[in-house]
Design an enzyme around this catalytic site. Sequence first.
Site, PDB file in Angstrom:
ATOM      1  N   LYS A  67     -12.711  50.620  33.460  1.00 36.32           N
ATOM      2  CA  LYS A  67     -11.688  51.398  32.689  1.00 36.32           C
ATOM      3  C   LYS A  67     -10.718  51.787  33.564  1.00 36.32           C
ATOM      4  O   LYS A  67      -9.358  51.431  33.272  1.00 36.32           O
ATOM      5  CB  LYS A  67     -12.508  52.469  31.939  1.00 36.32           C
ATOM      6  CG  LYS A  67     -11.511  53.276  31.098  1.00 36.32           C
ATOM      7  CD  LYS A  67     -12.541  54.232  30.411  1.00 36.32           C
ATOM      8  CE  LYS A  67     -12.932  55.044  31.204  1.00 36.32           C
ATOM      9  NZ  LYS A  67     -12.344  56.269  31.772  1.00 36.32           N
ATOM     10  N   ARG A 107     -12.740  62.539  25.091  1.00 32.94           N
ATOM     11  CA  ARG A 107     -14.264  62.013  25.589  1.00 32.94           C
ATOM     12  C   ARG A 107     -15.393  62.741  24.839  1.00 32.94           C
ATOM     13  O   ARG A 107     -16.365  62.415  24.953  1.00 32.94           O
ATOM     14  CB  ARG A 107     -14.237  62.682  27.156  1.00 32.94           C
ATOM     15  CG  ARG A 107     -15.105  61.784  27.970  1.00 32.94           C
ATOM     16  CD  ARG A 107     -14.939  62.104  29.325  1.00 32.94           C
ATOM     17  NE  ARG A 107     -15.636  61.469  30.322  1.00 32.94           N
ATOM     18  CZ  ARG A 107     -14.979  60.921  31.253  1.00 32.94           C
ATOM     19  NH1 ARG A 107     -13.791  60.785  31.377  1.00 32.94           N
ATOM     20  NH2 ARG A 107     -15.578  60.355  32.284  1.00 32.94           N
ATOM     21  N   ARG A 127     -20.854  50.043  43.880  1.00 35.59           N
ATOM     22  CA  ARG A 127     -19.519  50.990  44.149  1.00 35.59           C
ATOM     23  C   ARG A 127     -19.743  51.909  45.433  1.00 35.59           C
ATOM     24  O   ARG A 127     -19.152  52.057  46.174  1.00 35.59           O
ATOM     25  CB  ARG A 127     -18.784  51.133  43.063  1.00 35.59           C
ATOM     26  CG  ARG A 127     -17.535  52.247  43.258  1.00 35.59           C
ATOM     27  CD  ARG A 127     -16.775  52.169  41.932  1.00 35.59           C
ATOM     28  NE  ARG A 127     -17.302  53.651  41.239  1.00 35.59           N
ATOM     29  CZ  ARG A 127     -16.756  53.953  40.213  1.00 35.59           C
ATOM     30  NH1 ARG A 127     -16.028  53.275  39.344  1.00 35.59           N
ATOM     31  NH2 ARG A 127     -16.921  55.197  39.665  1.00 35.59           N
ATOM     32  N   ARG A 153     -17.011  58.427  45.444  1.00 43.88           N
ATOM     33  CA  ARG A 153     -17.080  59.587  44.474  1.00 43.88           C
ATOM     34  C   ARG A 153     -18.141  60.672  44.656  1.00 43.88           C
ATOM     35  O   ARG A 153     -19.261  60.165  44.698  1.00 43.88           O
ATOM     36  CB  ARG A 153     -16.723  59.141  43.045  1.00 43.88           C
ATOM     37  CG  ARG A 153     -15.223  58.396  42.778  1.00 43.88           C
ATOM     38  CD  ARG A 153     -15.290  57.983  41.477  1.00 43.88           C
ATOM     39  NE  ARG A 153     -15.764  58.832  40.301  1.00 43.88           N
ATOM     40  CZ  ARG A 153     -15.173  58.538  39.183  1.00 43.88           C
ATOM     41  NH1 ARG A 153     -14.636  57.721  38.829  1.00 43.88           N
ATOM     42  NH2 ARG A 153     -16.067  59.241  38.034  1.00 43.88           N
ATOM     43  N   ARG A 160     -24.066  60.335  33.901  1.00 45.22           N
ATOM     44  CA  ARG A 160     -23.140  59.996  33.285  1.00 45.22           C
ATOM     45  C   ARG A 160     -23.042  59.163  32.265  1.00 45.22           C
ATOM     46  O   ARG A 160     -22.402  58.977  31.128  1.00 45.22           O
ATOM     47  CB  ARG A 160     -22.178  59.592  34.371  1.00 45.22           C
ATOM     48  CG  ARG A 160     -21.589  60.681  35.369  1.00 45.22           C
ATOM     49  CD  ARG A 160     -21.039  60.094  36.725  1.00 45.22           C
ATOM     50  NE  ARG A 160     -19.968  59.372  36.719  1.00 45.22           N
ATOM     51  CZ  ARG A 160     -19.780  58.480  37.476  1.00 45.22           C
ATOM     52  NH1 ARG A 160     -20.504  58.314  38.527  1.00 45.22           N
ATOM     53  NH2 ARG A 160     -18.717  57.747  37.465  1.00 45.22           N
TER      54      ARG A 160
END
Length: 188
Positions: A13, A88, A127, A135, A146
């Site tokens: 995204k 959200r 990632r 992160r 998440r």
Amino acid sequence: MKIVFVGPPGAGKGTQAARLCEHLNIPHLSTGDMLRAAVNQGTEIGAIIGPLMRDGQLVSDKLITGVIRERIQQEECKDGFLLDGYPRTLPQATAFDEILNEFSISLDRVVEIRVPDDELMRRLIGRAAKSENPRADDTEEAIPHRIQVYKSETEPLVDFYEKKNLLLPIDGMGTMDEVFDRIVKGLQ
Ligand code: AMP
């Protein structure tokens, strides 16, 4: 063009949003980036939201809606914007509707990027492993949480915007270029 991006963590995204903003020459309003900046700057709010974000929890609807309400009134957003990561939750979507009404702004499209769960997990873990500076929430504990928060809190927005005839569902599988082409074509 006034666009909202919706999609689970790992759907690509943020990357697609940044690219589309460059293509359309509109500001990229990423609430995740704004909140991470507040945490990194060591602000008072940052100290409160840092631990929540690290654990993959959402920050309060009121706080983030206040941030967006300010931002959307700024001159740079006059001719368009892309919201990445807001709204959200359903309460945020309702509050955002009120803001849009208040300032007589109408949304053009809500782009929903769809990627199956097993692929999301694979991408996010990849990632985190590849990044030199991962992160804080790209951890084995926070990633499943998440995804679960997305399903329970954010996915209901798909229905919400479908009913308003604003939804543009996009298949998020394939290369970055393929997904980008689908988005650009879908917005035409
Ligand atoms: P993102 O970069 O969009 O994945 O966002 C990272 C984190 O920032 C999320 O896991 C939340 O903790 C927080 N966050 C970003 N946007 C919102 C929002 N609209 N509402 C609540 N929390 C948010």
